[in-house]
Design an enzyme around this catalytic site. Sequence first.
Site, PDB file in Angstrom:
ATOM      1  NE  ARG A  74      -7.349  -8.965  -0.356  1.00 39.05           N
ATOM      2  CZ  ARG A  74      -6.932  -8.168  -1.326  1.00 39.05           C
ATOM      3  NH1 ARG A  74      -6.047  -7.208  -1.062  1.00 39.05           N
ATOM      4  NH2 ARG A  74      -7.411  -8.302  -2.554  1.00 39.05           N
TER       5      ARG A  74
ATOM      6  CE  LYS B  96      -4.030  -2.072   0.012  1.00 37.05           C
ATOM      7  NZ  LYS B  96      -4.895  -2.224   1.199  1.00 37.05           N
TER       8      LYS B  96
END
Length: 286
Positions: A265, A231
């Site tokens: 995840r 991210k």
Amino acid sequence: MNASPSPSVQQAGSAGPDALRTLVGRPLPAVMGVLNITPDSFSDGGDFIAPDQALARARAMIDAGVDIIDIGAESTRPYKGAQPVTAADELARLKPVLADIVALGVPVSIDSMKAEVVAFALAEGAAIANDVWGLQRDAGMAPLVAAKGVPVIVMHNRDSVDSAIDIVADMKAFFMRSLDIAAKAGIARDKVVLDPGIGFGKTAEQSMIALARLRELDMFGLPILVGASRKRFIASVSPSEPKERLAGSIAAHLIAAQKGAKIIRTHDVAETLQALRVANAIESKQ
């Protein structure tokens, strides 16, 4: 985390209704592998859109020890730039490959905000619904999940970023709304997993705050999934492109595991699993 041998693929591979409950009940967090069959996902768009590439990727993740495969056919990249697609587009990408991936034996979650797409995937054998809008975007999602009796991952999201808000308070309010929708639809509470939505509708600072204050979500008494993989907040600390963020992803995921996350995840299954196992082994020696 306490030391515990990781299950074999066969042990993790039961895709029955209790598969998720079994995985989140283990001492070590379950590892969910990301499989984007999209042309425009922020990190790996186009890499696995061909059915043979997607199937090969799924097999590679299984060889690496993945517990759940999360397949998505629409980019929900957590910044501007994703191109919305129709349910027909998603289904066209899923139909050539989903049944073959399900047949590999590891539980599959379907990452879609559209009830029509989730219904197809569940009919094909997917075991988990993963809704990046937390049951709050498609009115048909909660009744579908309730009728099928499957687990659902409820992710926090926002239409726009507001750096002035208390992001954790916003997450709590969002989850309260989602849980109310779930309860009214008849979704059993023990079927719900909460996801703070790292990067979604958040500044880089807010994403880090969400991770730092993850324990505050314990108030709901539900398993937490964290997906910090590659991210953009990582680049705010250490400038990097998405595929250069493995170390930052692992750092974030180890902190999430220490703060109680039950599912991680990730795009990088083998590396993440190794990090979790090593951290777990070290902590067990205290």
